[in-house]
Scaffold this motif. Structure first.
Motif, PDB file in Angstrom:
ATOM      1  N   PHE A 127      39.285  51.859  11.616  1.00 30.70           N
ATOM      2  CA  PHE A 127      40.212  51.467  12.681  1.00 30.70           C
ATOM      3  C   PHE A 127      40.639  52.676  13.499  1.00 30.70           C
ATOM      4  N   ASP A 128      40.903  53.783  12.810  1.00 35.64           N
ATOM      5  CA  ASP A 128      41.433  54.952  13.498  1.00 35.64           C
ATOM      6  C   ASP A 128      40.946  56.222  12.807  1.00 35.64           C
ATOM      7  N   GLU A 129      40.990  57.307  13.546  1.00 33.36           N
ATOM      8  CA  GLU A 129      40.609  58.619  13.013  1.00 33.36           C
ATOM      9  C   GLU A 129      41.448  58.990  11.790  1.00 33.36           C
ATOM     10  N   LYS A 130      42.692  58.558  11.787  1.00 34.54           N
ATOM     11  CA  LYS A 130      43.610  58.964  10.731  1.00 34.54           C
ATOM     12  C   LYS A 130      43.701  57.953   9.589  1.00 34.54           C
ATOM     13  N   SER A 131      42.851  56.916   9.620  1.00 34.84           N
ATOM     14  CA  SER A 131      42.824  55.948   8.527  1.00 34.84           C
ATOM     15  C   SER A 131      41.985  56.497   7.379  1.00 34.84           C
ATOM     16  N   ASP A 132      42.305  56.047   6.196  1.00 35.71           N
ATOM     17  CA  ASP A 132      41.563  56.445   5.002  1.00 35.71           C
ATOM     18  C   ASP A 132      40.204  55.762   5.016  1.00 35.71           C
TER      19      ASP A 132
ATOM     20  N   ASN B 185      33.118  57.956  14.474  1.00 35.84           N
ATOM     21  CA  ASN B 185      33.478  57.486  13.139  1.00 35.84           C
ATOM     22  C   ASN B 185      34.654  56.515  13.145  1.00 35.84           C
ATOM     23  N   ASP B 186      35.199  56.210  14.320  1.00 34.91           N
ATOM     24  CA  ASP B 186      36.258  55.213  14.379  1.00 34.91           C
ATOM     25  C   ASP B 186      36.151  54.439  15.695  1.00 34.91           C
ATOM     26  N   VAL B 187      36.858  53.323  15.767  1.00 34.56           N
ATOM     27  CA  VAL B 187      36.738  52.394  16.882  1.00 34.56           C
ATOM     28  C   VAL B 187      37.027  53.041  18.228  1.00 34.56           C
ATOM     29  N   ASP B 188      38.094  53.807  18.328  1.00 30.88           N
ATOM     30  CA  ASP B 188      38.473  54.323  19.644  1.00 30.88           C
ATOM     31  C   ASP B 188      37.564  55.450  20.144  1.00 30.88           C
ATOM     32  N   ASP B 189      36.675  55.975  19.299  1.00 28.54           N
ATOM     33  CA  ASP B 189      35.693  56.956  19.778  1.00 28.54           C
ATOM     34  C   ASP B 189      34.791  56.353  20.854  1.00 28.54           C
ATOM     35  N   TYR B 190      34.597  55.044  20.793  1.00 31.75           N
ATOM     36  CA  TYR B 190      33.692  54.358  21.719  1.00 31.75           C
ATOM     37  C   TYR B 190      34.308  54.097  23.082  1.00 31.75           C
ATOM     38  N   ASP B 191      35.613  54.306  23.229  1.00 34.37           N
ATOM     39  CA  ASP B 191      36.256  54.063  24.513  1.00 34.37           C
ATOM     40  C   ASP B 191      35.637  54.961  25.579  1.00 34.37           C
ATOM     41  N   GLY B 192      35.177  54.346  26.658  1.00 37.10           N
ATOM     42  CA  GLY B 192      34.560  55.095  27.751  1.00 37.10           C
ATOM     43  C   GLY B 192      33.064  55.291  27.595  1.00 37.10           C
TER      44      GLY B 192
ATOM     45  N   SER C  21      44.439  53.056   0.181  1.00 36.16           N
ATOM     46  CA  SER C  21      45.480  52.265   0.823  1.00 36.16           C
ATOM     47  C   SER C  21      46.191  53.022   1.943  1.00 36.16           C
ATOM     48  N   ALA C  22      45.759  54.230   2.259  1.00 35.62           N
ATOM     49  CA  ALA C  22      46.418  55.005   3.324  1.00 35.62           C
ATOM     50  C   ALA C  22      45.910  54.535   4.681  1.00 35.62           C
ATOM     51  N   LEU C  23      46.777  53.846   5.406  1.00 32.58           N
ATOM     52  CA  LEU C  23      46.455  53.401   6.751  1.00 32.58           C
ATOM     53  C   LEU C  23      47.349  54.144   7.726  1.00 32.58           C
ATOM     54  N   CYS C  24      46.801  54.433   8.896  1.00 32.24           N
ATOM     55  CA  CYS C  24      47.661  55.035   9.901  1.00 32.24           C
ATOM     56  C   CYS C  24      48.662  53.976  10.359  1.00 32.24           C
ATOM     57  N   SER C  25      49.721  54.414  11.006  1.00 33.21           N
ATOM     58  CA  SER C  25      50.816  53.509  11.333  1.00 33.21           C
ATOM     59  C   SER C  25      51.422  53.875  12.674  1.00 33.21           C
ATOM     60  N   GLN C  26      52.327  53.004  13.144  1.00 34.60           N
ATOM     61  CA  GLN C  26      53.073  53.283  14.369  1.00 34.60           C
ATOM     62  C   GLN C  26      54.255  54.199  14.086  1.00 34.60           C
ATOM     63  N   THR C  27      54.769  54.146  12.867  1.00 35.32           N
ATOM     64  CA  THR C  27      56.013  54.854  12.578  1.00 35.32           C
ATOM     65  C   THR C  27      55.930  55.796  11.385  1.00 35.32           C
ATOM     66  N   VAL C  28      55.032  55.534  10.446  1.00 40.42           N
ATOM     67  CA  VAL C  28      54.953  56.323   9.218  1.00 40.42           C
ATOM     68  C   VAL C  28      53.725  57.218   9.283  1.00 40.42           C
TER      69      VAL C  28
ATOM     70  N   ASN D 209      50.680  55.985  26.411  1.00 41.38           N
ATOM     71  CA  ASN D 209      50.829  56.672  25.139  1.00 41.38           C
ATOM     72  C   ASN D 209      51.333  55.736  24.035  1.00 41.38           C
ATOM     73  N   TYR D 210      50.607  54.636  23.834  1.00 39.63           N
ATOM     74  CA  TYR D 210      51.015  53.568  22.933  1.00 39.63           C
ATOM     75  C   TYR D 210      50.254  53.655  21.611  1.00 39.63           C
ATOM     76  N   ILE D 211      50.897  53.218  20.522  1.00 38.20           N
ATOM     77  CA  ILE D 211      50.248  53.087  19.220  1.00 38.20           C
ATOM     78  C   ILE D 211      50.452  51.657  18.751  1.00 38.20           C
ATOM     79  N   GLY D 212      49.377  50.982  18.363  1.00 35.23           N
ATOM     80  CA  GLY D 212      49.482  49.595  17.932  1.00 35.23           C
ATOM     81  C   GLY D 212      48.728  49.316  16.651  1.00 35.23           C
ATOM     82  N   LYS D 213      48.686  48.033  16.281  1.00 36.63           N
ATOM     83  CA  LYS D 213      48.022  47.603  15.049  1.00 36.63           C
ATOM     84  C   LYS D 213      46.716  46.883  15.298  1.00 36.63           C
ATOM     85  N   THR D 214      46.431  46.545  16.556  1.00 38.68           N
ATOM     86  CA  THR D 214      45.219  45.801  16.886  1.00 38.68           C
ATOM     87  C   THR D 214      44.562  46.420  18.109  1.00 38.68           C
ATOM     88  N   LYS D 215      43.262  46.636  18.020  1.00 36.79           N
ATOM     89  CA  LYS D 215      42.510  47.194  19.151  1.00 36.79           C
ATOM     90  C   LYS D 215      41.572  46.126  19.702  1.00 36.79           C
ATOM     91  N   LEU D 216      41.555  46.018  21.017  1.00 33.75           N
ATOM     92  CA  LEU D 216      40.642  45.124  21.723  1.00 33.75           C
ATOM     93  C   LEU D 216      39.428  45.940  22.141  1.00 33.75           C
TER      94      LEU D 216
END
Length: 191
Positions: free
Chosen positions: A64-69, A104-111, A74-81, A162-169
């Motif tokens: 999901f994200d660069e900072k996800s395990d 290696n993560d979803v947002d790498d493909y942006d652009g 069980s370590a997931l990146c978060s909006q607040t933690v 500069n938003y952080i969310g839980k779901t990527k389109l």
């Protein structure tokens, strides 16, 4: 004694016949020729669907994200933690990793944007049948945004960036050789 006239068409009858034939020929070609040109559309649409589905499968299989395990923990990146997920302003390939082999993560493909011979598979190989490039004339563009409410609108637009969310389109746009844009999309959630 009776004199026989030669049988045949008069000049006026010939001219009227040519005019009627010309009108019929124009009508016929104006109906048939566009259909012959459009007969290749389904082939382009099938190829576009295959290309988009392969890209979506590749992207959705990444973290999901660069900072996800990435080890199944069980370590997931978060909006607040900590660790915080990547902000929407930082989407795109990490510095120094501009080709898909290193994504290696979803947002790498942006652009990501590929055209013609530049369209490759996940292993950075050309996609060919025989010696012909299967996607010659096609182009693919990928966009990734946060969309927590799944309404198809980038949530960063509502929050001022500069938003952080839980779901990527994930949106993949394929342009066929006849300039038809076909849009494909899916969601990837942080789980």
């Amino acid at each position: 004694m009776r004199v026989n006239k030669p049988a045949g068409f008069t000049l006026i009858e010939l001219v009227i016949g040519i005019i009627v034939f010309s009108i019929a020929l124009v009508l016929f070609t104006s109906l048939i020729v566009p259909q012959a040109i459009r007969s290749v559309d389904p082939v382009f649409q099938v190829r576009a669907t295959e290309l988009a589905q392969s890209l979506i499968n590749e992207i959705a299989s990444k973290s999901f994200d660069e900072k996800s395990d990435r080890t199944g923990g069980s370590a997931l990146c978060s909006q607040t933690v900590t660790p915080l997920c990547t902000t929407s302003d930082d989407f795109g390939a990490e510095e120094g990793f501009s080709n898909r082999e290193n994504f290696n993560d979803v947002d790498d493909y942006d652009g990501l944007s590929e055209t013609d011979g530049g369209i490759k598979n996940a292993l950075n190989e050309n996609v060919t049948i025989g010696n012909a490039n299967l996607y010659q004339g096609f182009s693919a563009a990928v966009f990734v945004v946060y969309d927590d409410n799944m309404n198809g609108v980038d949530d960063a637009l509502d929050s001022g960036g500069n938003y952080i969310g839980k779901t990527k389109l994930i949106t993949v746009t394929i342009t066929t050789p006849n300039n038809e844009n076909i849009l494909f999309s899916t969601f990837r959630s942080n789980y």
